[in-house]
Design a protein around this motif. Structure first.
Motif, short mmCIF file in Angstrom:
data_model
loop_
_atom_site.label_atom_id
_atom_site.label_comp_id
_atom_site.label_asym_id
_atom_site.label_seq_id
_atom_site.Cartn_x
_atom_site.Cartn_y
_atom_site.Cartn_z
N ARG A 25 -11.05 -58.09 4.26
CA ARG A 25 -11.93 -57.10 3.64
C ARG A 25 -11.64 -56.95 2.16
NH1 ARG A 25 -11.71 -51.63 6.74
NH2 ARG A 25 -13.02 -51.09 4.94
N ARG A 26 -10.36 -56.93 1.80
CA ARG A 26 -10.02 -56.80 0.39
C ARG A 26 -10.50 -58.01 -0.42
NH1 ARG A 26 -3.75 -55.61 0.26
NH2 ARG A 26 -3.85 -57.13 1.95
N ARG A 27 -10.50 -59.18 0.21
CA ARG A 27 -10.93 -60.38 -0.51
C ARG A 27 -12.43 -60.36 -0.77
NH1 ARG A 27 -10.02 -65.95 2.51
NH2 ARG A 27 -11.67 -65.00 3.79
N TRP A 28 -13.21 -59.84 0.17
CA TRP A 28 -14.66 -59.85 0.04
C TRP A 28 -15.22 -58.64 -0.69
CZ3 TRP A 28 -17.48 -63.98 0.62
CH2 TRP A 28 -17.01 -65.02 1.45
N LEU A 29 -14.41 -57.59 -0.87
CA LEU A 29 -14.91 -56.37 -1.49
C LEU A 29 -15.47 -56.58 -2.89
CD1 LEU A 29 -15.36 -53.35 -1.24
CD2 LEU A 29 -13.01 -52.99 -2.08
N PRO A 30 -14.80 -57.32 -3.79
CA PRO A 30 -15.39 -57.53 -5.14
C PRO A 30 -16.73 -58.23 -5.08
CG PRO A 30 -13.06 -58.11 -5.13
CD PRO A 30 -13.45 -57.90 -3.70
N TYR A 31 -16.88 -59.18 -4.17
CA TYR A 31 -18.16 -59.89 -4.06
C TYR A 31 -19.26 -58.98 -3.54
CZ TYR A 31 -15.15 -63.96 -4.66
OH TYR A 31 -14.25 -64.86 -5.15
N LEU A 35 -22.90 -57.96 -5.36
CA LEU A 35 -24.11 -58.41 -4.68
C LEU A 35 -25.38 -57.76 -5.22
CD1 LEU A 35 -25.21 -60.24 -2.49
CD2 LEU A 35 -24.86 -58.39 -0.84
N PRO A 36 -25.45 -56.42 -5.46
CA PRO A 36 -26.70 -55.85 -5.98
C PRO A 36 -27.12 -56.43 -7.33
CG PRO A 36 -25.29 -54.12 -5.11
CD PRO A 36 -24.47 -55.37 -5.14
N GLY A 37 -26.16 -56.56 -8.24
CA GLY A 37 -26.49 -57.14 -9.54
C GLY A 37 -26.91 -58.60 -9.43
N PHE A 38 -26.23 -59.34 -8.56
CA PHE A 38 -26.59 -60.75 -8.37
C PHE A 38 -27.99 -60.88 -7.79
CE2 PHE A 38 -26.56 -64.64 -5.77
CZ PHE A 38 -26.25 -65.57 -6.75
N ALA A 39 -28.30 -60.03 -6.81
CA ALA A 39 -29.64 -60.07 -6.21
C ALA A 39 -30.71 -59.72 -7.24
CB ALA A 39 -29.70 -59.10 -5.02
N TRP A 40 -30.41 -58.76 -8.11
CA TRP A 40 -31.35 -58.38 -9.17
C TRP A 40 -31.62 -59.56 -10.11
CZ3 TRP A 40 -33.99 -53.84 -10.32
CH2 TRP A 40 -34.54 -53.77 -11.60
N LEU A 41 -30.56 -60.27 -10.51
CA LEU A 41 -30.72 -61.41 -11.41
C LEU A 41 -31.52 -62.52 -10.75
CD1 LEU A 41 -27.19 -61.67 -13.07
CD2 LEU A 41 -29.33 -61.00 -14.17
N VAL A 42 -31.26 -62.78 -9.46
CA VAL A 42 -31.98 -63.83 -8.76
C VAL A 42 -33.46 -63.49 -8.67
CG1 VAL A 42 -32.30 -64.97 -6.53
CG2 VAL A 42 -30.00 -64.66 -7.47
#
Length: 304
Positions: A25-31, A35-42
């Motif tokens: 969970r700690r490893r995936w938390l930053p990603y 995710l919202p900003g990445f989805a917005w850019l895409v």
């Protein structure tokens, strides 16, 4: 679990440790946070860019009513450049001249606010960004009034002999460059201010103690330390200035049209989307090449 502190004493409960989140969970938390900003850019950048790239390869003989066929027409690029190369050259020339003027005006202004303004610093910063509270279009129309043939500025310049009796500023390259400089100047001043505000004044004092003149102190100390802000500011100024078309449309004439005006007319007036899309991609490629070259030659990778 309890601990006895003495005979007959009540047991004292020790707090239980809160279980830590699993390593996964700690490893995936930053990603997940990205995710919202990445989805917005895409959704609003990558997809439109891909669509624009596809449009640039459509058959140029099509029409808006009949539709365009995907023919992978790479010839649209040289054809578009041949059609609009004067406007492309003019756009980079106007933006370059305006950027130089912006540096001449903006650097002393940013330095004065950062190092000399004292308690007036916040007020002066508000004055720099206050024009941006108004619409870009309204600001440009205001300059159209200022530079008009019956305006006070033209009257003063005629009186002092800098303009002839029939001289004018509006509908000239001078008006377009002045409009670009005014509209994008805050984008140059603010990064410069951020760099100069962090400048350690003890370094300037040390340079003076070593008998360096003010000019040499500026060249050897102040300018290199403020270079990240200068690089960021010039890029934020130059890039939108190259693609601007409002200043050329309102303050210039048909002989001062920039590449943005050609792209605008290709999509909205002449009904030539493949040409407009090809010009847009050519403009992006040229700007990216200039940006990478400029950043490398500037000798800094830190952009504020």
């Amino acid at each position: 679990m309890s601990l006895l502190t003495g005979v007959g004493a009540r047991p004292v409960e020790t707090p239980t440790a809160t279980p830590e989140p699993s390593r996964g969970r700690r490893r995936w938390l930053p990603y997940l946070l990205l995710l919202p900003g990445f989805a917005w850019l895409v959704l609003f950048f990558v997809v439109p860019t891909l669509q624009l790239g596809a449009t640039s390869l459509y058959d140029p003989s099509g029409s808006v009513t009949a539709g365009y066929a995907m023919t992978w027409e790479f010839g649209n690029y040289p054809d578009a450049l041949a059609y609009a190369w004067p406007q492309v050259v003019r756009s980079f020339a106007y933006a370059g001249i305006a950027t130089v003027i912006g540096i001449v005006i903006g650097y002393p202004l940013a330095y004065a606010i950062a190092q000399k303004a004292g308690r007036w610093k916040n007020l002066l910063l508000v004055c720099v960004v206050a024009p941006m509270f108004t619409s870009f279009l309204v600001r440009t129309l205001a300059w159209k009034t200022i530079l008009s043939d019956n305006g006070w500025l033209v009257h003063v310049l005629r009186e002092v002999g800098l303009l002839g009796a029939d001289g004018r500023l509006l509908a000239t390259p001078v008006a377009v460059v002045l409009g670009l400089t005014y509209n994008f100047l805050p984008f140059l001043v603010l990064p410069l201010y951020a760099s100069l505000e962090r400048l350690d004044t003890r370094l300037l004092e040390a340079s003076g103690d070593l008998y360096a003149s003010p000019a040499r102190t500026f060249v050897k100390v102040t300018l290199p330390l403020s270079m990240p802000g200068l690089v960021a500011g010039t890029l934020l100024f130059f890039i939108p200035a190259v693609g601007d078309y409002i200043n050329a449309a309102l303050l210039g004439n048909t002989n001062t049209a920039m590449v943005g005006n050609v792209v605008n007319s290709a999509f909205l007036s002449r009904q030539q989307p493949p040409q407009g899309a090809a010009l847009s991609f050519l403009l992006m490629a040229l700007i990216l090449a200039i940006v990478f070259t400029y950043v490398r030659r500037a000798g800094t990778d830190e952009v504020v």
